[in-house]
Design an enzyme around this catalytic site. Structure first.
Site, mmCIF file in Angstrom:
data_model
loop_
_atom_site.group_PDB
_atom_site.id
_atom_site.type_symbol
_atom_site.label_atom_id
_atom_site.label_comp_id
_atom_site.label_asym_id
_atom_site.label_seq_id
_atom_site.Cartn_x
_atom_site.Cartn_y
_atom_site.Cartn_z
ATOM 1 N N GLU A 44 0.316 -6.496 -12.786
ATOM 2 C CA GLU A 44 0.641 -5.442 -13.634
ATOM 3 C C GLU A 44 -0.718 -4.741 -14.093
ATOM 4 O O GLU A 44 -1.677 -5.254 -14.143
ATOM 5 C CB GLU A 44 0.662 -5.693 -15.122
ATOM 6 C CG GLU A 44 1.099 -4.731 -16.504
ATOM 7 C CD GLU A 44 1.557 -4.586 -17.436
ATOM 8 O OE1 GLU A 44 1.568 -6.122 -17.878
ATOM 9 O OE2 GLU A 44 2.174 -3.851 -19.083
ATOM 10 N N ARG A 271 2.864 -22.322 -12.161
ATOM 11 C CA ARG A 271 1.494 -21.314 -12.094
ATOM 12 C C ARG A 271 0.573 -21.894 -11.586
ATOM 13 O O ARG A 271 0.930 -23.297 -12.072
ATOM 14 C CB ARG A 271 1.275 -20.178 -13.120
ATOM 15 C CG ARG A 271 1.643 -21.120 -14.139
ATOM 16 C CD ARG A 271 1.433 -19.835 -15.357
ATOM 17 N NE ARG A 271 0.751 -19.188 -15.488
ATOM 18 C CZ ARG A 271 1.237 -17.336 -16.225
ATOM 19 N NH1 ARG A 271 2.383 -17.779 -16.912
ATOM 20 N NH2 ARG A 271 0.571 -16.908 -16.074
ATOM 21 N N LYS A 281 -4.820 -13.845 -19.777
ATOM 22 C CA LYS A 281 -6.026 -12.737 -19.977
ATOM 23 C C LYS A 281 -6.896 -13.022 -21.604
ATOM 24 O O LYS A 281 -7.721 -12.065 -21.048
ATOM 25 C CB LYS A 281 -4.476 -11.643 -20.058
ATOM 26 C CG LYS A 281 -5.264 -10.955 -18.291
ATOM 27 C CD LYS A 281 -3.957 -9.870 -18.049
ATOM 28 C CE LYS A 281 -3.580 -9.960 -16.533
ATOM 29 N NZ LYS A 281 -2.097 -9.373 -17.070
#
Length: 567
Positions: A44, A271, A281
């Site tokens: 994204e 992950r 983030k």
RNA sequence: UGGGGCGUAGCCAAGCCGGCAAGGCAACGGGUUUUGGUCCCGUCAUUCGGAGGUUCGAAUCCUUCCGCCCCAGCCA
């Protein structure tokens, strides 16, 4: 035509170990389910890429390369509130820098908005989606809990025609944000919360970075992603573990949209977590916003840009990503693993150079005052192809302050009063006198050299235990060296403890050494070029200069140092 | 106390159609070395989260227990 041919591995980069994804692909290919594979990396565009993304990039592009398939770069740009073209450009730079090529086409979920709208209409026509005119709060309250089922919306049985009309009017902008949404009609009592009539479309009266004001309704991730995959003919849609529940919806949409072109397979892997590092983030943003670091490309940041500026070679990051493997186990990889990959690459490829980070002056008393000699030194001990460089030698030199010890233990192999060491590539020298200032600190060393040992070997065969790097005081240039330590003092700052973020910050994560000296030739080094400053570690030339105009070198990683460990 | 996942060494991770527990990182010991680097050699799981069971034989199959992660955005 396949872009993968450009996605190369550097020599020495390890082959990917076997993992469950490769096993599945092998099986699918053996069964003839696909002629070859198509994967995708779907960021994204709402932030910068970090080491966690690198794992996904290397996985997806690496798979495509190894199986002679293709990997699409697709921006998952369905939320115009958070996304910017600026990020999309940075992401492309980072992927390219990592060494991957996506060919001619950059895919965007937003390119499918019209088709997606059509798919939604199909669902409504089949009675499998409806416009819900309730408030967000109401919808949330009706969703139920982990253990209690949800309740049907009063609009759930609205006739398809009515929903169709409402949906068209949503698109036309007749409703305000939050007034209504399009929902899938699945099962409000499902134990899988994701299937309790999930929202498919919401109204956002925000300009999109690519489609502008064309749309005021935007599809949600779960509706968009599977259909985008199908539209692109993705064979294996690889994502992280937290999307495992979403797979039920991924499959439901693909099974129920009549004109979905195919049904890609979603696979999930764990992950990447690295200790002493955050890859969320939100937290990285805090580091930047609260000025704990200088920016997204601060060399301490685990962003691609940060690691790049720090001097981590792309090949090392790729090697790390393949070596850590892929599994479904939540894991936390040691920072040392990454650093080991960096050292491996740099050891093979970084030219050697002399530098003194903390200079101590040495005067060779029996060396003629005005004499200058030039020594031709190999740039790399094992790679003659890397050529040589010239280093000037004169009566006044600098050595590393910690290469001298006044009261040296026997195991100390470097310089000490009365001891003889080799100045690498030059001469044997013996320390004859230690000069101190009034405060008692050592300010200068007096030595003698043995002219017979020119080049660094004694004709009489005598040996020295230590070899030091050195610089001619007159010829070396001044530089600023920045030493980086881990940014966090906490081993796992990604843990969900409710502690102040600030508590985790290591106040000593950056040390600036303003008085360093480096070989004159390094003044011309390009930004990002890495050198091994012998014994001091690997350093990359920073693109910026210090405030005083000196070149800046960032320490990439240290060398293993068994003497330092003994102490 | 719903659903979805995961437990192999200090850290990653193969093995999982049952047949003597790969490899890497780290660590430790030795050798080479004009970088205390590199390189080379060696050591490092009688045991696979625990307990039962099936079997000549189980990390692999079955039962059960324990632990950890994810899901209740009109984010992705």
């Amino acid at each position: 035509m396949s872009s993968d041919s450009k996605n190369t591995t550097a020599p020495g980069e390890s082959a990917a170990p076997k993992n469950f994804i490769r096993t599945i692909i092998d099986r699918d290919l053996a069964k003839g389910r696909h002629p070859s594979i198509v994967t995708r990396f779907p960021p994204e565009p709402n932030g910068f890429l970090h080491i966690g993304h690198a794992k996904s990039i290397c996985l997806n592009f690496g798979l495509a390369r190894d199986y002679d398939g293709v990997c699409h770069l697709r921006f998952d740009d369905t939320n115009p509130e958070k996304e910017e073209d600026f990020y999309a450009r940075a992401i492309q730079d980072d992927v390219r820098w990592l060494g991957f090529d996506w060919g001619e086409t950059v895919y965007h979920a937003s390119d499918y908005f019209e088709q997606l709208y059509g798919f939604a209409v199909e669902l409504i026509e089949k009675g499998l989606a409806y416009v819900d005119s309730q408030s967000p709060d109401k919808i949330r309250a009706q969703r139920g809990t982990l253990t209690e089922p949800g309740q049907n919306s009063p609009y759930r049985d609205r006739p398809a025609q009515e929903s169709l009309d409402l949906f068209a009017r949503m698109r036309a902008g007749e409703f305000e944000e939050g007034q209504c949404v399009l929902r899938a009609r699945i099962d409000m009592a499902s134990p899988q919360i994701i299937l309790r009539d999930p929202v498919l479309y919401r109204i956002r009266k925000v300009a999109h970075q690519r489609t502008g004001d064309t749309w005021c309704i935007y599809p949600m991730y779960d509706f968009t992603h599977c259909l985008s995959d199908a539209l692109e003919g993705i064979t294996h849609s690889i994502c992280t573990l937290e999307f495992q529940d979403n797979r039920a919806l991924y499959d439901w949409v693909l099974d129920n949209v009549p004109s979905a072109p195919c049904h890609p397979q979603q696979l999930e892997f764990a992950r990447l977590n690295i200790n002493y590092t955050v890859t969320s983030k939100r937290k990285l943003l805090q580091l930047v916003d609260k000025n704990f670091v200088s920016g997204w490309d601060d060399p301490r940041m685990p962003t691609i840009q940060g690691m790049r500026r720090r001097g981590f070679p792309a090949a090392a990051i790729r090697d790390f990503c393949t070596q850590i493997g892929v599994s479904k186990k939540d894991s936390c990889v040691d920072m040392g693993f990454l650093e080991s990959c960096v050292r491996d690459d740099l050891n093979d490829n970084a030219p050697r150079a002399f530098a003194v980070l903390d200079p101590l002056k040495v005067v060779i008393e029996n060396y003629p005052e005005e004499q200058v000699e030039e020594f031709e030194l190999a740039n790399h001990p094992k790679r003659p192809d890397m050529g040589t460089r010239t280093v000037s030698f004169s009566r006044e030199l600098y050595i590393e302050r910690n290469d001298f010890l006044e009261d040296a233990p026997k195991k100390f192999f470097r310089l000490a009063p009365g001891r003889e060491v080799r100045l690498r590539g030059a001469y044997f020298v013996t320390c004859t006198e230690v000069i101190k200032d009034d405060a008692g600190s050592i300010v200068e060393l007096r030595c003698t050299y043995d002219p017979q040992t020119r080049g660094g070997d004694a004709p009489d065969g005598r040996k020295v235990k230590g070899t030091l790097h050195w610089l001619s005081a007159r010829h070396a240039i001044e530089a600023e060296v920045r030493l980086y330590d881990r940014l966090f003092t906490e081993e796992n700052p990604t843990g969900d403890k409710e502690r102040d973020f600030k508590e985790f910050i290591n106040p000593n994560s950056l040390t600036i050494l303003p008085d360093a000296r480096v070989e004159a030739g390094l003044a011309e080094a390009e930004a990002e070029q890495c050198f091994q400053f012998e014994r001091q570690g690997y350093f990359s030339r920073d693109r910026e200069q210090s405030e005083t105009g000196k070149p800046v070198f960032n320490r990439t990683v240290t060398l293993r140092d068994s003497w330092a460990k003994k102490k």
